[in-house]
Design a protein around this motif. Structure first.
Motif, PDB file in Angstrom:
ATOM      1  N   TRP A  26       0.832  -1.208   0.000  1.00  0.00           N
ATOM      2  CA  TRP A  26       0.000   0.000   0.000  1.00  0.00           C
ATOM      3  C   TRP A  26       0.865   1.255   0.000  1.00  0.00           C
ATOM      4  O   TRP A  26       0.590   2.209  -0.724  1.00  0.00           O
ATOM      5  N   LEU A  27       1.930   1.262   0.785  1.00  0.00           N
ATOM      6  CA  LEU A  27       2.780   2.443   0.880  1.00  0.00           C
ATOM      7  C   LEU A  27       3.489   2.756  -0.436  1.00  0.00           C
ATOM      8  O   LEU A  27       3.912   3.894  -0.654  1.00  0.00           O
ATOM      9  N   SER A  32      -1.388   6.215  -1.941  1.00  0.00           N
ATOM     10  CA  SER A  32      -0.855   6.342  -0.581  1.00  0.00           C
ATOM     11  C   SER A  32       0.081   7.539  -0.469  1.00  0.00           C
ATOM     12  O   SER A  32       0.055   8.258   0.522  1.00  0.00           O
ATOM     13  N   GLN A  33       0.874   7.749  -1.484  1.00  0.00           N
ATOM     14  CA  GLN A  33       1.872   8.816  -1.445  1.00  0.00           C
ATOM     15  C   GLN A  33       1.285  10.193  -1.722  1.00  0.00           C
ATOM     16  O   GLN A  33       1.937  11.200  -1.490  1.00  0.00           O
ATOM     17  N   HIS A  47       2.792   8.308   6.172  1.00  0.00           N
ATOM     18  CA  HIS A  47       3.626   7.396   5.380  1.00  0.00           C
ATOM     19  C   HIS A  47       4.824   6.937   6.203  1.00  0.00           C
ATOM     20  O   HIS A  47       5.170   5.751   6.213  1.00  0.00           O
TER      21      HIS A  47
END
Length: 97
Positions: A26-27, A32-33, A47
């Motif tokens: 996911w990161l 996510s970002q 994050h």
């Protein structure tokens, strides 16, 4: 391990609903970002926290530092607060999710 420490760890593990591998995947996503509070153009607070959560999930429960236990409390608090703000209806494609 004290009763209080065990409670923090248990609540952390019951609140975090992703495995280290799922969280790591996911990161890496653009989605996510693209969200979260950022200072300048730095990585978002969430994050950075996600990376730290991965490290903690991969450790032995007896090896947590006081700093990690403190971060676990923050994570649990955030999850509870964020969950309480869930909008009504389908949240599948919302920024909240």
């Amino acid at each position: 391990m004290s009763k209080d420490v065990k409670l923090v760890i248990d609540e952390f593990y019951s609140s975090v609903n992703m495995t280290p591998k799922e969280l790591e995947s996911w990161l890496k996503t653009e989605e996510s970002q693209s969200v979260g509070q950022k200072k300048d153009h730095d990585e978002s607070i969430g994050h950075k926290s996600g990376k730290r959560i991965i490290e903690m999930l991969e450790k032995t429960k007896d090896d947590y530092t006081d700093d990690e236990l403190s971060h676990m409390k923050k994570v649990v608090s955030y999850i509870h607060r964020h969950s309480a703000q869930q909008p009504e209806g389908d949240v599948e494609n919302t920024r909240w999710r």
